[in-house]
Motif scaffolding. Structure first.
Motif, PDB file in Angstrom:
ATOM      1  N   VAL A 131       0.976  -1.269   0.234  1.00 49.19           N
ATOM      2  CA  VAL A 131      -0.258  -0.075  -0.316  1.00 49.19           C
ATOM      3  C   VAL A 131       1.020   1.334  -0.109  1.00 49.19           C
ATOM      4  CG1 VAL A 131      -1.651  -1.104   1.185  1.00 49.19           C
ATOM      5  CG2 VAL A 131      -0.035   0.405   2.653  1.00 49.19           C
ATOM      6  N   LYS A 132       0.486   2.034  -0.313  1.00 49.25           N
ATOM      7  CA  LYS A 132       1.177   3.448  -0.493  1.00 49.25           C
ATOM      8  C   LYS A 132       0.633   3.661   1.669  1.00 49.25           C
ATOM      9  CE  LYS A 132       1.033   7.157  -3.080  1.00 49.25           C
ATOM     10  NZ  LYS A 132       0.526   8.102  -4.056  1.00 49.25           N
ATOM     11  N   GLU A 133       1.982   5.130   1.697  1.00 48.07           N
ATOM     12  CA  GLU A 133       2.125   5.341   2.797  1.00 48.07           C
ATOM     13  C   GLU A 133       0.964   5.933   3.397  1.00 48.07           C
ATOM     14  OE1 GLU A 133       6.192   7.387   3.366  1.00 48.07           O
ATOM     15  OE2 GLU A 133       6.733   5.908   3.113  1.00 48.07           O
ATOM     16  N   GLY A 134       1.231   5.116   4.795  1.00 48.08           N
ATOM     17  CA  GLY A 134      -0.478   6.668   5.287  1.00 48.08           C
ATOM     18  C   GLY A 134      -1.779   6.079   4.847  1.00 48.08           C
ATOM     19  N   ASP A 187      -5.753   0.966  -4.744  1.00 51.34           N
ATOM     20  CA  ASP A 187      -5.467   0.774  -2.985  1.00 51.34           C
ATOM     21  C   ASP A 187      -4.526  -0.018  -2.726  1.00 51.34           C
ATOM     22  OD1 ASP A 187      -7.641   2.974  -2.531  1.00 51.34           O
ATOM     23  OD2 ASP A 187      -9.084   1.024  -3.638  1.00 51.34           O
ATOM     24  N   ALA A 188      -4.028  -0.818  -3.558  1.00 53.33           N
ATOM     25  CA  ALA A 188      -3.117  -2.581  -2.621  1.00 53.33           C
ATOM     26  C   ALA A 188      -2.715  -2.816  -3.877  1.00 53.33           C
ATOM     27  CB  ALA A 188      -4.047  -2.996  -1.346  1.00 53.33           C
ATOM     28  N   VAL A 189      -2.149  -3.772  -3.911  1.00 56.63           N
ATOM     29  CA  VAL A 189      -1.367  -4.487  -4.132  1.00 56.63           C
ATOM     30  C   VAL A 189      -1.415  -5.860  -3.758  1.00 56.63           C
ATOM     31  CG1 VAL A 189       0.331  -5.690  -5.951  1.00 56.63           C
ATOM     32  CG2 VAL A 189      -0.765  -3.323  -6.035  1.00 56.63           C
ATOM     33  N   ILE A 190      -1.460  -7.226  -4.161  1.00 57.56           N
ATOM     34  CA  ILE A 190      -1.523  -8.867  -3.937  1.00 57.56           C
ATOM     35  C   ILE A 190      -0.909  -9.262  -3.887  1.00 57.56           C
ATOM     36  CG2 ILE A 190      -2.306 -10.594  -3.003  1.00 57.56           C
ATOM     37  CD1 ILE A 190      -5.013  -9.210  -2.158  1.00 57.56           C
ATOM     38  N   VAL A 207       4.997   0.427   1.249  1.00 55.53           N
ATOM     39  CA  VAL A 207       5.198  -0.209   2.333  1.00 55.53           C
ATOM     40  C   VAL A 207       4.897  -1.766   2.281  1.00 55.53           C
ATOM     41  CG1 VAL A 207       5.262   1.805   3.190  1.00 55.53           C
ATOM     42  CG2 VAL A 207       3.363   0.877   3.717  1.00 55.53           C
ATOM     43  N   ILE A 208       5.092  -2.574   2.500  1.00 51.35           N
ATOM     44  CA  ILE A 208       4.331  -3.319   2.734  1.00 51.35           C
ATOM     45  C   ILE A 208       3.755  -4.054   4.272  1.00 51.35           C
ATOM     46  CG2 ILE A 208       4.712  -5.804   2.342  1.00 51.35           C
ATOM     47  CD1 ILE A 208       7.659  -5.826   1.511  1.00 51.35           C
TER      48      ILE A 208
END
Length: 257
Positions: A131-134, A187-190, A207-208
């Motif tokens: 995800v992105k920080e925050g 919004d996110a990567v898996i 970040v992970i």
């Protein structure tokens, strides 16, 4: 996104390789000791977009899977050709006989076991969330209703469909999903843990999450029913484990944090 020298005598070697190798052409040569050694070839397919398991270094495909496959080929006394293709084309290539096996950070699961046979596992892995920080996404449970990026055909792709009300965006390459995240398109990567570490290191602001999405195991996939090749590869993998060579291969690409 892994890794008793096997003596293969004349007729047994030739029969095994004719079964295993897809149109690769096999011949034998007689050594000074009177034994016949294989001069055949195995074809491996992979998706070279998955560091540190497989990626390009200039024009050569390298990485954990590539090195393990080369070590196995050495023990079997055969040459190895590695071909790059889309991840979702790997199993069909093995099924059709265009390739002898695929090593591609491939997770063993029940759906895939219906189509191919797997060797013994050579690495443990995990699907993680980038995800992105925050980001408000802190755990896997927070993915509900989110836009999620995955690489087509991977286990991240498969598992993402189970997330409630999620919009799953599929990309041919993991890096394409990561870039979409950086550009706020999703919004996110898996994705698998080790490639995730590389992508996050190379892209500031990502970040992970601490909690893994799933835990899984990697193995080599072979055409269903090719027991001779399966047994030979399992024997080679066992020897690589027992000798410590497999660990050395992994440690070459994955260093302690």
């Amino acid at each position: 996104m892994k890794k008793n020298v096997i003596a293969m005598a004349g007729v047994a070697c030739m029969a095994a390789l004719l079964t295993a190798c897809a149109g690769s052409g096999t011949k034998t040569e007689t050594t000074a000791a009177g034994q016949k050694e294989s001069a055949g070839k195995l074809v491996m397919v992979t998706n070279a977009e998955f560091p540190p398991y497989e990626y390009y270094d200039k024009n050569e495909i390298v990485g954990i899977d590539a090195d393990i496959a080369r070590a196995i080929a050495d023990k079997l006394g055969v040459e190895l050709d590695i071909e790059d293709m889309a991840f979702d084309s790997l199993i069909p290539a093995v099924q059709s006989g265009k390739a002898d096996f695929t090593a591609a950070g491939m997770t063993v699961n029940e759906d895939r076991k219906k189509n191919v046979d797997f060797t013994d596992t050579y690495a443990e892995a995990a699907q993680v969330i980038i995800v992105k920080e925050g980001s408000e996404i802190k755990t896997p449970d927070d993915l509900t209703g989110k836009k999620i990026g995955v690489q087509t055909g991977t286990t991240g792709d498969i598992y993402a469909d189970d997330i409630e009300n999620a919009e799953v965006n599929r990309y041919n390459k993991g890096m394409e999903a990561v870039m979409a995240l950086s550009q706020d398109k999703i919004d996110a990567v898996i994705i698998d843990r080790e490639p995730a570490k590389v992508f996050v290191k190379e892209n500031a602001g990502l970040v992970i999450l601490d909690e893994a999405f799933t835990e899984e195991e990697y193995a080599i996939a072979i055409k269903k029913g090719n027991k001779e090749l399966l047994d030979k590869m399992n024997s080679a993998i066992k020897e690589l484990k027992e000798s410590g060579e497999l660990k050395k291969i992994v440690d070459k690409y994955i260093t302690a944090e």
